[in-house]
Design a protein around this motif. Structure first.
Motif, PDB file in Angstrom:
ATOM      1  N   UNK A   1     121.740  60.156 137.621  1.00 36.92           N
ATOM      2  CA  UNK A   1     120.414  61.084 137.493  1.00 36.92           C
ATOM      3  C   UNK A   1     120.299  61.489 136.285  1.00 36.92           C
ATOM      4  N   UNK A   2     118.931  61.681 135.810  1.00 41.07           N
ATOM      5  CA  UNK A   2     118.442  62.454 134.604  1.00 41.07           C
ATOM      6  C   UNK A   2     117.966  63.848 135.115  1.00 41.07           C
ATOM      7  N   UNK A   3     118.685  64.848 134.504  1.00 36.10           N
ATOM      8  CA  UNK A   3     118.121  66.234 134.994  1.00 36.10           C
ATOM      9  C   UNK A   3     117.472  66.963 133.795  1.00 36.10           C
ATOM     10  N   UNK A   4     116.247  67.337 133.605  1.00 34.89           N
ATOM     11  CA  UNK A   4     115.655  67.795 132.559  1.00 34.89           C
ATOM     12  C   UNK A   4     116.361  69.308 132.295  1.00 34.89           C
ATOM     13  N   UNK A   5     116.733  69.518 131.055  1.00 33.36           N
ATOM     14  CA  UNK A   5     116.790  70.915 130.274  1.00 33.36           C
ATOM     15  C   UNK A   5     115.790  71.880 130.146  1.00 33.36           C
ATOM     16  N   UNK A   6     115.870  72.986 130.075  1.00 28.78           N
ATOM     17  CA  UNK A   6     114.701  73.991 129.776  1.00 28.78           C
ATOM     18  C   UNK A   6     114.991  74.992 128.863  1.00 28.78           C
ATOM     19  N   UNK A   7     114.156  75.509 128.132  1.00 29.56           N
ATOM     20  CA  UNK A   7     114.160  76.569 127.140  1.00 29.56           C
ATOM     21  C   UNK A   7     113.427  77.728 127.653  1.00 29.56           C
ATOM     22  N   UNK A   8     114.121  78.784 128.284  1.00 32.51           N
ATOM     23  CA  UNK A   8     113.357  79.832 128.662  1.00 32.51           C
ATOM     24  C   UNK A   8     113.676  81.229 128.113  1.00 32.51           C
TER      25      UNK A   8
ATOM     26  N   UNK B   1     121.361  72.673 118.208  1.00 31.97           N
ATOM     27  CA  UNK B   1     120.343  71.819 118.058  1.00 31.97           C
ATOM     28  C   UNK B   1     119.259  72.232 117.926  1.00 31.97           C
ATOM     29  N   UNK B   2     118.611  73.133 118.795  1.00 26.25           N
ATOM     30  CA  UNK B   2     117.381  73.542 118.700  1.00 26.25           C
ATOM     31  C   UNK B   2     116.997  74.444 117.335  1.00 26.25           C
ATOM     32  N   UNK B   3     118.221  75.346 116.876  1.00 21.90           N
ATOM     33  CA  UNK B   3     118.054  76.089 115.817  1.00 21.90           C
ATOM     34  C   UNK B   3     117.986  74.962 114.465  1.00 21.90           C
ATOM     35  N   UNK B   4     118.562  73.747 114.501  1.00 16.98           N
ATOM     36  CA  UNK B   4     118.572  72.766 113.405  1.00 16.98           C
ATOM     37  C   UNK B   4     117.234  72.150 113.365  1.00 16.98           C
TER      38      UNK B   4
ATOM     39  N   UNK C   1     109.631  68.982 118.571  1.00 20.71           N
ATOM     40  CA  UNK C   1     111.233  68.939 118.315  1.00 20.71           C
ATOM     41  C   UNK C   1     111.944  67.812 119.029  1.00 20.71           C
ATOM     42  N   UNK C   2     111.394  66.842 118.634  1.00 20.91           N
ATOM     43  CA  UNK C   2     111.951  65.598 119.519  1.00 20.91           C
ATOM     44  C   UNK C   2     113.758  65.489 119.339  1.00 20.91           C
ATOM     45  N   UNK C   3     114.134  66.049 118.347  1.00 22.79           N
ATOM     46  CA  UNK C   3     115.869  65.831 118.876  1.00 22.79           C
ATOM     47  C   UNK C   3     116.200  66.635 119.897  1.00 22.79           C
ATOM     48  N   UNK C   4     115.579  67.617 120.308  1.00 21.77           N
ATOM     49  CA  UNK C   4     116.090  68.401 121.532  1.00 21.77           C
ATOM     50  C   UNK C   4     115.702  67.752 122.788  1.00 21.77           C
ATOM     51  N   UNK C   5     114.906  66.571 122.793  1.00 18.79           N
ATOM     52  CA  UNK C   5     114.239  66.270 124.022  1.00 18.79           C
ATOM     53  C   UNK C   5     115.190  65.259 124.990  1.00 18.79           C
ATOM     54  N   UNK C   6     116.535  65.405 124.827  1.00 10.97           N
ATOM     55  CA  UNK C   6     117.330  64.834 125.765  1.00 10.97           C
ATOM     56  C   UNK C   6     117.598  65.501 126.969  1.00 10.97           C
ATOM     57  N   UNK C   7     117.610  64.731 128.005  1.00 16.36           N
ATOM     58  CA  UNK C   7     117.850  65.329 129.321  1.00 16.36           C
ATOM     59  C   UNK C   7     119.333  65.240 129.727  1.00 16.36           C
ATOM     60  N   UNK C   8     119.895  66.177 130.529  1.00 18.48           N
ATOM     61  CA  UNK C   8     121.300  65.974 130.960  1.00 18.48           C
ATOM     62  C   UNK C   8     121.372  64.920 131.862  1.00 18.48           C
TER      63      UNK C   8
END
Length: 328
Positions: A127-134, A175-178, A248-255
């Motif tokens: 399963x792929x589970x999205x991550x989120x920035x809140x 990774x977001x900071x970068x 921010x494509x580099x941060x777009x990987x799901x768990x």
């Protein structure tokens, strides 16, 4: 050398034709003929446990034998993973692999008691589970552009919480900071629960999290979602862009949460388990349960999953090197 290879080939053929060889073949054909143990390397109740138990139940139905979950938590999933790696490769001990156990830990631990690529047999990404920035609602930014502008105006003032040094949320924050060229202060906690609680209370400003644990608070208006790490927008949050849409494509990987076995699992057993995963993943009840988590079944091939693990390790090694993340 050629003569030696011929002799070895003839010897192997003789073994396979013998009663011993027939017994090995029969054992693989009869698999499984007893209950299977599934090692979940994290405590009960988390996303790994939820996904593991969902598939344990369904795989048990497909395979005709119970798949019994055993939670073996500790050291960011390394204790349970090490136990799995040292188990007999007979198909009766399987485990759940995650971004943490098979992507981050190999990049940051110097004395890891297993090789994430060599000591396991990948079966499939379940399963792929999205991550989120809140962010806490008190943060004066309601979208990603406003947030980045705010942080660049006052670098280092805002803080993000993580589930601990070397956690998925920590690596995602770095990774977001970068990717965004921003400076956020990192505040590590002992698990996602305390990190989430302090973000809700406004003690810290930002949290990077698996979507399932933050989703109820987003829907209740207690947290503001700025972006999700997912190939497409999440049905439960249709107005929240992906990181790719936010630039921010580099941060777009799901768990991800996958099924693995000890290394050198015989191919006939690998094939049976993979076929069972494909069938389980197509079950409407499984699809619905994953959708309720904001997740989706993957069921990629063993080779594709092996490549995914290798790519995850390489990515996290780059993050760890640039952000100087390491655990002795």
């Amino acid at each position: 050398m050629q003569r030696r290879n011929v002799i070895l080939g003839l010897s192997l053929a003789a073994v396979l034709a013998s009663p011993l060889g027939a017994g090995i073949a029969h054992a693989q054909d009869a698999y499984p003929n007893k209950p299977i143990r599934l090692v979940v390397p994290f405590p009960p109740g988390g996303t790994t446990d939820i996904v593991g138990r969902l598939f344990a139940d369904q795989l048990g139905k497909v395979l005709g034998q119970p798949v019994v979950v055993e939670n073996k938590a500790g050291a960011g999933g390394s204790i349970g993973s090490a136990q799995l790696a040292s188990s007999e490769p007979d198909g009766y001990t399987l485990g759940i692999a995650t971004v943490s156990t098979h992507g981050i830990n190999p990049a940051i631990y110097h004395n890891l008691p297993f090789d994430a690529e060599k000591d396991f047999t990948p079966i499939s990404n379940l399963a792929a589970v999205p991550n989120v920035m809140v962010v806490n609602p008190k943060v004066p930014a309601k979208n990603m552009a406003e947030f980045i502008a705010l942080v660049k105006k006052e670098p280092g003032k805002l803080a993000y919480a993580s589930a601990g040094n070397g956690s998925v949320s920590h690596m995602m924050g770095e990774l977001f900071k970068m990717a965004s060229g921003t400076d956020l202060m990192h505040v590590p906690y002992r698990g996602v629960g305390p990190a989430l609680n302090d973000t809700l209370a406004g003690q810290v400003d930002v949290l990077y999290d698996n979507l399932p644990s933050s989703l109820p608070h987003i829907q209740a208006g207690k947290l503001v979602a700025l972006a999700v790490a997912s190939p497409k927008r999440v049905a439960a949050l249709p107005d929240v862009p992906t990181f790719a849409e936010a630039g921010l494509e580099p941060v777009n990987d799901s768990s991800w949460f996958g099924l693995v076995a000890p290394g050198n699992l015989p191919k006939p057993i690998v094939d049976k388990l993979y076929a069972a995963v494909v069938k389980a993943s197509a079950d409407p009840a499984v699809i619905q349960r994953l959708e309720n988590l904001g997740a989706a079944p993957v069921a990629n091939t063993p080779d594709a999953y092996a490549q995914q693990i290798s790519a995850e390790i390489a990515k996290n090694k780059r993050i760890a090197k640039e952000a100087n993340v390491k655990i002795d």
